[in-house]
Design a protein around this motif. Structure first.
Motif, PDB file in Angstrom:
ATOM      1  N   LEU A 249     -60.048 -48.369   4.577  1.00  0.00           N
ATOM      2  CA  LEU A 249     -61.398 -48.452   4.467  1.00  0.00           C
ATOM      3  C   LEU A 249     -61.856 -49.520   5.469  1.00  0.00           C
ATOM      4  O   LEU A 249     -63.124 -49.887   5.497  1.00  0.00           O
ATOM      5  CB  LEU A 249     -61.739 -48.966   3.068  1.00  0.00           C
ATOM      6  N   ASP A 250     -60.954 -50.108   6.246  1.00  0.00           N
ATOM      7  CA  ASP A 250     -61.368 -51.243   7.377  1.00  0.00           C
ATOM      8  C   ASP A 250     -61.186 -50.867   8.668  1.00  0.00           C
ATOM      9  O   ASP A 250     -61.283 -51.626   9.593  1.00  0.00           O
ATOM     10  CB  ASP A 250     -60.377 -52.462   6.981  1.00  0.00           C
ATOM     11  N   GLY A 251     -61.165 -49.410   8.773  1.00  0.00           N
ATOM     12  CA  GLY A 251     -61.169 -49.214  10.313  1.00  0.00           C
ATOM     13  C   GLY A 251     -59.749 -49.040  10.886  1.00  0.00           C
ATOM     14  O   GLY A 251     -59.913 -48.426  11.998  1.00  0.00           O
ATOM     15  N   SER A 252     -58.797 -49.566  10.394  1.00  0.00           N
ATOM     16  CA  SER A 252     -57.500 -49.692  10.980  1.00  0.00           C
ATOM     17  C   SER A 252     -56.794 -47.908  10.854  1.00  0.00           C
ATOM     18  O   SER A 252     -57.405 -47.312  10.164  1.00  0.00           O
ATOM     19  CB  SER A 252     -56.685 -50.552  10.015  1.00  0.00           C
ATOM     20  N   LYS A 253     -56.095 -47.823  11.845  1.00  0.00           N
ATOM     21  CA  LYS A 253     -55.362 -46.471  11.971  1.00  0.00           C
ATOM     22  C   LYS A 253     -54.610 -46.244  10.462  1.00  0.00           C
ATOM     23  O   LYS A 253     -53.521 -46.755  10.335  1.00  0.00           O
ATOM     24  CB  LYS A 253     -54.612 -46.307  13.278  1.00  0.00           C
ATOM     25  N   PRO A 254     -54.863 -45.259   9.780  1.00  0.00           N
ATOM     26  CA  PRO A 254     -54.000 -44.784   8.843  1.00  0.00           C
ATOM     27  C   PRO A 254     -52.570 -44.274   9.158  1.00  0.00           C
ATOM     28  O   PRO A 254     -52.519 -43.567  10.265  1.00  0.00           O
ATOM     29  CB  PRO A 254     -54.829 -43.996   8.015  1.00  0.00           C
ATOM     30  N   PHE A 266     -65.650 -45.120  -4.435  1.00  0.00           N
ATOM     31  CA  PHE A 266     -67.403 -45.689  -4.936  1.00  0.00           C
ATOM     32  C   PHE A 266     -67.499 -46.904  -3.783  1.00  0.00           C
ATOM     33  O   PHE A 266     -66.897 -47.955  -3.994  1.00  0.00           O
ATOM     34  CB  PHE A 266     -67.018 -46.026  -6.241  1.00  0.00           C
ATOM     35  N   LEU A 267     -68.361 -46.436  -2.854  1.00  0.00           N
ATOM     36  CA  LEU A 267     -68.676 -47.385  -1.882  1.00  0.00           C
ATOM     37  C   LEU A 267     -69.931 -48.103  -2.163  1.00  0.00           C
ATOM     38  O   LEU A 267     -70.801 -47.709  -2.339  1.00  0.00           O
ATOM     39  CB  LEU A 267     -69.160 -46.815  -0.556  1.00  0.00           C
ATOM     40  N   GLU A 268     -69.710 -49.641  -2.377  1.00  0.00           N
ATOM     41  CA  GLU A 268     -70.893 -50.437  -2.993  1.00  0.00           C
ATOM     42  C   GLU A 268     -71.318 -51.263  -1.937  1.00  0.00           C
ATOM     43  O   GLU A 268     -71.010 -50.848  -0.930  1.00  0.00           O
ATOM     44  CB  GLU A 268     -70.245 -51.379  -4.293  1.00  0.00           C
ATOM     45  N   THR A 269     -71.996 -52.234  -1.867  1.00  0.00           N
ATOM     46  CA  THR A 269     -72.640 -53.022  -1.087  1.00  0.00           C
ATOM     47  C   THR A 269     -71.717 -53.589   0.176  1.00  0.00           C
ATOM     48  O   THR A 269     -70.639 -53.965  -0.446  1.00  0.00           O
ATOM     49  CB  THR A 269     -73.388 -54.234  -1.626  1.00  0.00           C
ATOM     50  N   GLY A 270     -72.116 -53.107   1.321  1.00  0.00           N
ATOM     51  CA  GLY A 270     -71.257 -53.543   2.365  1.00  0.00           C
ATOM     52  C   GLY A 270     -71.113 -52.484   3.355  1.00  0.00           C
ATOM     53  O   GLY A 270     -71.726 -51.470   3.332  1.00  0.00           O
ATOM     54  N   GLU A 271     -70.097 -52.899   4.428  1.00  0.00           N
ATOM     55  CA  GLU A 271     -70.135 -51.941   5.615  1.00  0.00           C
ATOM     56  C   GLU A 271     -68.441 -51.353   5.420  1.00  0.00           C
ATOM     57  O   GLU A 271     -67.519 -52.344   5.355  1.00  0.00           O
ATOM     58  CB  GLU A 271     -70.063 -52.525   6.880  1.00  0.00           C
ATOM     59  N   TYR A 272     -68.258 -50.129   5.389  1.00  0.00           N
ATOM     60  CA  TYR A 272     -66.977 -49.484   5.301  1.00  0.00           C
ATOM     61  C   TYR A 272     -66.707 -48.538   6.376  1.00  0.00           C
ATOM     62  O   TYR A 272     -67.570 -47.538   6.663  1.00  0.00           O
ATOM     63  CB  TYR A 272     -66.896 -48.800   3.968  1.00  0.00           C
ATOM     64  N   THR A 273     -65.520 -48.803   7.206  1.00  0.00           N
ATOM     65  CA  THR A 273     -65.051 -47.883   8.162  1.00  0.00           C
ATOM     66  C   THR A 273     -63.994 -47.001   7.562  1.00  0.00           C
ATOM     67  O   THR A 273     -62.759 -47.645   7.618  1.00  0.00           O
ATOM     68  CB  THR A 273     -64.690 -48.507   9.453  1.00  0.00           C
ATOM     69  N   ASP A 287     -55.440 -34.323  12.917  1.00  0.00           N
ATOM     70  CA  ASP A 287     -56.255 -35.490  13.830  1.00  0.00           C
ATOM     71  C   ASP A 287     -56.939 -36.552  12.545  1.00  0.00           C
ATOM     72  O   ASP A 287     -56.867 -36.122  11.558  1.00  0.00           O
ATOM     73  CB  ASP A 287     -57.159 -34.826  14.692  1.00  0.00           C
ATOM     74  N   ILE A 288     -56.993 -37.661  13.262  1.00  0.00           N
ATOM     75  CA  ILE A 288     -57.641 -38.704  12.425  1.00  0.00           C
ATOM     76  C   ILE A 288     -59.110 -38.510  12.419  1.00  0.00           C
ATOM     77  O   ILE A 288     -59.506 -38.525  13.662  1.00  0.00           O
ATOM     78  CB  ILE A 288     -57.137 -40.413  12.552  1.00  0.00           C
ATOM     79  N   VAL A 289     -59.754 -38.662  11.325  1.00  0.00           N
ATOM     80  CA  VAL A 289     -61.402 -38.590  11.548  1.00  0.00           C
ATOM     81  C   VAL A 289     -61.527 -40.058  10.815  1.00  0.00           C
ATOM     82  O   VAL A 289     -61.256 -40.469   9.925  1.00  0.00           O
ATOM     83  CB  VAL A 289     -61.831 -37.386  10.632  1.00  0.00           C
TER      84      VAL A 289
END
Length: 478
Positions: A249-254, A266-273, A287-289
Motif C-alpha cells: 500500500l506504500d508504492g513499494s514493489k511487492p 478499506f481505504l480511509e483518509t489519506g493517499e494510497y499507492t 506483471d505488477i500493476v
C-alpha cells in the motif's frame, strides 16, 4: 492388389509393399479406343517393314503395300504416331498429377510410418505441404510423427505454422484451436508453464484464451479506478483464475513476502499507492500493476461529554452530546473504542468507585474521531454495601410472598430467581442501587427478566423501579 515385385497380396491403397518394401508405381490405363488404334497402327507398320516395301507417291497418290491387302497412307502413320505420343503424355501427366495429390503423399507417408521410417514419412508430408499449404491435416500428421520420435521442438514448429496469424492462407478456427491444444499439451508435459503464459497472452482469440485461462497469469483487476474519492472505498482485487495476489500500500514493489490479498481493503483518509501482482497455481507471475488513490474525508468531531473528570458524592448520569451523522461507542476497560464496542444510546449511570471512560464518534463512512477520555470516581459515604443491599431485597421479597425462601424459589415458576447489583441511580432526589433479576430454569443459564429493583443506598429500603406519566424514574416501595 499384388505387389509387382514379390507378388505379395496388399490392401488397396497401399503405395509401399509391407513385405519387400518396394514402392508401387501407379500408372493410369489408356482409354480403350486409343489403345486399339495404337495397336492397329503399330501392327500395320511392322507388317510393312517385314515385306521390305516402301510406298512412294511423287504425285501425291497413295501406294499399295504388297502382300498387305490394304493401303498405308502417310497421314495415317503420322496420326498413329501422334496418338501414341499423346497417350504417353497423358499417361505421364496423370501419373505426375497422381503422385502430387495429398492423398497419395499422405498414404505414402502412412506406409513409411507403419514401418517406422519416420524421416521418409515426414519427407512425403513436406512435399505434400509444399503443394498444398492450405491443408492443416498435413501439419498435424507431421507434428504427430515428430512427437512419436520425441522431437518436440520440431513438432511445435509444425503446429506453430497453423496458429501463425501471418500465415497465408489462414486455417479454420477449429484447426487453430486444436493446434493450440496440442502445443499447450507439449509445453505442459515439459512443465514450461511460462511459455504457455506467453503463448496465450499473444493470442487474440478470446475463446482460446478462455479455454486455457488456468495457465494464464493476468495482472490483478481493481474494483475502483485510481483517483480522488470523498468516501471510504472498499477496494477489491480479482484475478483471472485460481492463485494468489500479493500487494503493498506504500508504492513499494511487492514480492511473495508481501501481504496476501484475502478481502477488500478499506481505504480511509489519506493517499494510497497500491501495487499488486498475481501468481497462478502453476507459479507463473503476472506483471505488477500500480494505482494511486487519494481519500479526502472529513474527520468527525470528538464526542462531547457533559461531565468533567472528577470525584462525585451522589448518583450521577453521564451524558454525551450527539454528533450528526455519527454513532458513539465507548469502553470502560481502558481499551480503545471502535465500532465493535458498546454503543451509546442514552445517559449512563456513573459506576461506583473509579472508572475510566473512553468515547469515540464514528461517521457513516467509517471514519473515527479522536477519543474523548473521562475518569469518574463515585464515592457514597455512609452507604450500605451492595451485597447488603441485595440481601435486603431478597428478604423483603420473601416477606411479601414474591419468593418462597431466600434460595430464590417462587410459587409461579419451577426455576430459581437470583439478583445482582447493577448501578447507582438518582430517583426522586434519592440515591438507589439498581438490582437486576435473573431466572435459572435449572440448566445453569441465567436469563434477565424485565424487572429492575431498587434499594436505598443509605436506609436499605427495597422498591421496584417504575416510571411516572412524564416518563421519569420513580420508586415503588415493596
Amino acid at each position: 492388389m499384388k505387389c509387382p515385385h514379390c507378388g505379395h497380396e496388399m490392401p488397396d491403397g497401399y503405395l509401399l509393399c509391407d513385405k519387400c518394401g518396394e514402392e508401387i508405381q501407379i500408372v493410369p490405363d489408356f482409354e480403350p479406343e486409343i489403345e486399339n488404334s495404337i495397336t492397329e497402327t503399330l501392327s500395320t507398320l511392322v507388317s510393312s517393314q517385314e515385306d521390305g516395301e516402301s510406298a512412294q507417291d511423287a504425285e501425291g497418290e497413295d501406294e499399295m503395300v504388297p502382300g498387305a491387302g490394304k493401303k498405308i497412307r502417310k497421314p495415317q502413320v503420322i496420326l498413329a504416331l501422334a496418338i501414341l505420343l499423346l497417350a504417353a503424355f497423358i499417361s505421364y501427366a496423370l501419373y505426375a498429377y497422381h503422385i502430387h495429390t495429398v492423398d497419395y503423399q499422405i498414404n505414402k507417408a502412412a506406409a513409411y510410418a507403419q514401418k517406422g521410417a519416420y524421416s521418409e514419412a515426414i519427407a512425403c508430408l513436406e512435399a505434400a505441404y509444399a503443394d498444398h499449404p492450405e491443408e492443416a491435416g498435413i501439419l498435424f500428421l507431421e507434428a504427430d510423427y515428430y512427437y512419436l520420435q520425441q522431437m518436440d521442438n520440431y513438432a511445435l514448429s509444425a503446429l506453430m505454422k497453423i496458429i501463425d496469424t501471418e500465415n497465408t492462407p489462414r486455417y479454420a478456427e477449429e484447426d487453430v484451436e486444436e493446434a493450440y491444444g496440442k502445443i499447450i499439451t507439449i509445453y505442459a508435459n515439459q512443465k514450461e508453464y511460462g511459455l504457455i503464459n506467453e503463448l496465450l497472452r499473444a493470442c487474440d482469440n478470446e475463446r482460446i484464451v478462455s479455454m486455457f485461462q488456468s495457465y494464464l497469469a493476468m495482472e490483478p483487476e481493481f474494483s475502483y479506478v485510481e483517483g480522488s474519492y470523498a468516501e471510504v472505498i472498499p477496494l477489491k482485487m480479482s484475478s483471472n483464475t485460481a492463485g494468489t495476489i500479493y500487494y503493498t500500500l506504500d508504492g513499494s514493489k511487492p514480492d511473495k513476502n508481501s501481504q496476501i490479498y484475502t478481502s477488500p481493503l478499506f481505504l480511509e483518509t489519506g493517499e494510497y499507492t497500491v501495487s499488486a501482482f498475481f501468481v497462478n497455481d502453476y507459479g507463473i507471475e503476472s506483471d505488477i500493476v500500480t494505482k494511486t488513490y487519494v481519500i479526502n474525508l472529513a474527520v468527525p468531531n470528538a464526542p462531547v461529554v457533559e461531565l468533567y473528570s472528577g470525584e462525585y458524592a451522589e448518583a450521577t448520569m453521564i451524558a454525551v452530546e450527539p454528533a450528526e451523522g455519527c454513532k458513539t461507542f465507548y469502553t470502560t476497560d481502558e481499551s480503545e473504542p471502535t465500532a465493535d464496542s458498546v454503543p451509546y444510546t442514552g445517559p449512563i449511570p456513573m459506576p461506583l468507585g473509579k472508572t475510566l471512560f473512553k468515547f469515540v464518534n464514528i461517521s457513516s463512512e467509517g471514519i473515527a474521531s479522536e477519543v474523548t477520555t473521562r475518569t469518574f470516581t463515585l464515592r457514597l459515604r455512609g452507604a450500605i454495601h451492595t451485597e447488603t443491599a441485595v440481601t435486603n431485597l431478597v428478604n423483603r421479597l420473601v416477606e411479601t410472598g414474591y419468593l418462597e425462601d431466600a434460595s430464590g424459589k417462587n410459587p409461579r415458576q419451577s426455576g430459581v430467581l437470583s439478583y445482582q447489583f447493577s448501578s447507582v441511580l438518582r430517583v426522586e432526589e434519592e440515591d438507589y442501587y439498581t438490582i437486576n433479576e435473573y431466572y435459572d430454569d435449572g440448566t445453569g443459564l441465567l436469563s434477565r427478566t424485565d424487572k429492575v429493583f431498587l434499594v436505598q443506598v443509605y436506609t436499605g429500603a427495597a422498591a421496584q423501579l417504575g416510571y411516572d406519566e412524564a416518563g421519569e424514574f420513580m420508586a415503588n416501595l415493596l
